[in-house]
Design an enzyme around this catalytic site. Structure first.
Site, short mmCIF file in Angstrom:
data_model
loop_
_atom_site.label_atom_id
_atom_site.label_comp_id
_atom_site.label_asym_id
_atom_site.label_seq_id
_atom_site.Cartn_x
_atom_site.Cartn_y
_atom_site.Cartn_z
N GLY A 139 1.55 -22.72 7.22
CA GLY A 139 0.12 -22.93 7.43
C GLY A 139 -0.28 -24.35 7.03
N ASN A 161 -3.21 -31.43 22.70
CA ASN A 161 -2.54 -31.62 23.99
C ASN A 161 -2.92 -32.91 24.68
OD1 ASN A 161 -5.13 -30.40 24.18
ND2 ASN A 161 -4.73 -29.90 26.33
N ARG A 191 -44.84 -21.85 48.27
CA ARG A 191 -45.05 -20.97 47.10
C ARG A 191 -43.84 -20.91 46.17
NH1 ARG A 191 -46.70 -15.33 48.65
NH2 ARG A 191 -46.27 -15.84 50.83
N ARG A 205 3.22 -30.83 5.28
CA ARG A 205 1.96 -31.04 4.57
C ARG A 205 2.32 -31.49 3.17
NH1 ARG A 205 1.52 -24.73 4.21
NH2 ARG A 205 2.42 -24.41 2.17
#
Ligand code: UD1
Ligand code: MG
Length: 457
Positions: free
Chosen positions: A421, A384, A15, A438
């Site tokens: 940033g 990483n 069952r 950047r």
């Protein structure tokens, strides 16, 4: 008193409509059979014999290294036939043999202990329960107050079917006598099965006392035959667990909406909101608050820490008064010091964050060592993994990492450094300085935005 325990686990469990052997379905994260094996160990069983049949190899593999003995029963010709297979494995030095079912997972050790004590190596002790609807079960037939026999439902007369005292399937008997009786069983009954329950009449015939002990609750003797019964028992188990936690002072928003699949220990004034799941070994220290729908596994959470809803933790350590979530993810090796903040959609893996460090939004910290009071900006990540090896990022105290930075490991960022940033940083950044990597911003005076041609109709 040393003890043999026989666990019947050969049945099919049609069952359940599952390819998984019935006794390997789980309650509270542990297989049904495992619950019973643990109960046997708690009772001091010195020989636990598991009778396997359907899915035998899988069932046996699930208990590897647990010191249980296995006997196979193929085909399955009834509980008496199952017990016959176990006879050669019983240790004669143990005066008492207890029979349990692998699909009756919540048998209470207190009840089982009472049954073993009632047997005392001399009497046949049956665990019974009064049921409002006893149909299907073996009935306890008495003469006066004396138990005379167990009659299976299919073999019972209408008068016997009216009896509401039923046999749970659990008994304790004198090992030596049980062995002899079991080998003498016959299958002349409605189902052509060897009934273990026929040993009752044999005991009576030999003048061996038969005693009945009643179960403490229906849940502890309930069998699992269907997904519904499995879920019902899971809820019964969890509710009992929730009640025990509340008795110890834990405040649960709703005891019906808690799942503990392992061991949860709590200090004082712990609050847990609805829908939380605790797995493995979890400790919540004094004053910890867990928001709704958190999944927490193998983790320690320090005093006064607050965990907001929908947070996941696995093998993490959270410091005192830390604030985690909502929607935070702490993976194995995340070790957070006191007062660390980890906000929404921040993932931390194999990293330590010292006191007061913060990563409040949308960030990844993997294989990093983060100093005190560091502010780790939104959208910043440690790169990483170079495709073959993992490398560490070491961030000093009081560092400010701007938003949307990529920190390419291996990398050291000195104390008090600021990273502008949008920087991709792949060389060490000196202490105390602003480092930006950047392209410079430019503006073009007199530049005209292209115009759409007018529509021709
Ligand atoms: C048995 C009892 C019945 C009792 C009921 C409680 C007998 C003859 N009857 O019913 O009095 O009220 O339990 O649930 O004992 N199993 C095996 N090998 C077999 C048959 C069964 O290992 O050949 C195992 C099953 O996997 C299960 C347990 O024994 O764990 C009970 O089997 P089940 O068929 O459910 O019980 P009944 O024999 O119908
Ligand atoms: Mg049966």
């Amino acid at each position: 008193m040393a003890l043999n325990v026989v666990i019947m686990a050969a049945g099919k469990g049609t069952r359940m409509k599952s390819t998984i052997p019935k006794v390997l379905h789980r309650i509270a994260g542990r297989s049904l059979l495992d619950h019973v094996v643990l109960a046997a160990a708690e009772l001091g069983s010195s020989r636990t014999v598991v009778i396997t049949g359907h899915g035998a190899a899988q069932v046996e593999a699930s208990l590897e290294g647990r010191g249980t003995h296995f006997v196979r029963q193929e085909p399955q010709l009834g509980t008496g036939h199952a017990m016959q297979q176990a006879v050669p494995s019983l240790d004669d030095a143990n005066e008492t043999t207890l029979v349990l079912y692998g699909d009756v997972p919540l048998i209470g050790t207190e009840t089982a202990r009472k049954l073993v004590a009632a047997c005392a190596g001399r009497q046949l002790a049956l665990l019974t329960i009064e049921l409002a609807d006893p149909s299907g079960y073996g009935r306890i037939v008495r003469e006066g107050s004396q138990v005379r026999a167990i009659v299976e439902h299919k073999d019972a007369t209408p008068a016997q079917r009216a009896i509401r005292e039923t046999y749970t399937g659990i008994m304790a008997g004198p090992t030596r006598l049980l062995k002899r009786w079991v080998m003498a069983l016959k299958n002349d009954n409605a189902q052509r099965e060897y009934y273990l329950t026929d040993v009752v009449a044999m005991a009576v015939a030999e003048g061996v006392p038969v005693v009945a002990e009643s179960a403490a609750s229906e849940a502890e003797v309930a069998g699992v035959n269907s997904p519904l019964q499995l879920a019902d028992l899971e809820r019964a188990y969890q509710l009992a667990h929730a009640h025990a936690l509340m008795e110890a002072g834990v405040r649960l928003a709703d005891p019906a909406r808690l799942d503990v699949r392992g061991t949860l220990t709590c200090g004082t004034d712990v609050e847990i909101d609805v829908g939380c799941i605790f797995e493995g070994t979890v400790h919540l220290a004094d004053g910890v608050r867990i928001g709704a729908h958190c999944v927490i596994r193998d983790t320690r959470i320090g005093e006064g820490a607050q965990v907001q809803p929908f947070t996941h933790m696995n093998q993490a350590v959270v410091g005192a008064r830390a604030e985690i979530g909502p929607f935070a993810r702490l993976r194995p090796g995340a070790e957070l010091g006191p007062e660390v903040h980890i906000g929404n959609f921040v993932e931390v893996k194999n990293s330590t964050l010292a006191a007061g460090a913060k990563a409040n939004h949308l960030a990844y910290l993997g294989d990093a060592t983060v100093g005190e009071r560091v502010n780790y900006g939104a959208g910043s990540i440690t790169a990483n993994y170079d495709g073959a090896n993992k490398h560490r990022t070491v961030i000093g105290n009081d560092v400010h990492i701007g938003s949307n930075c990529v920190l390419v490991a291996p990398l050291n960022i000195g104390d008090g450094a600021t990273i502008g940033g949008g920087s991709t940083i792949n060389k060490d950044a000196p202490a105390g300085q602003l480092t930006i990597a950047r392209s410079k911003q430019m503006s073009f005076a007199g530049w005209k935005r292209p115009k759409k041609a007018p529509k021709v109709t």
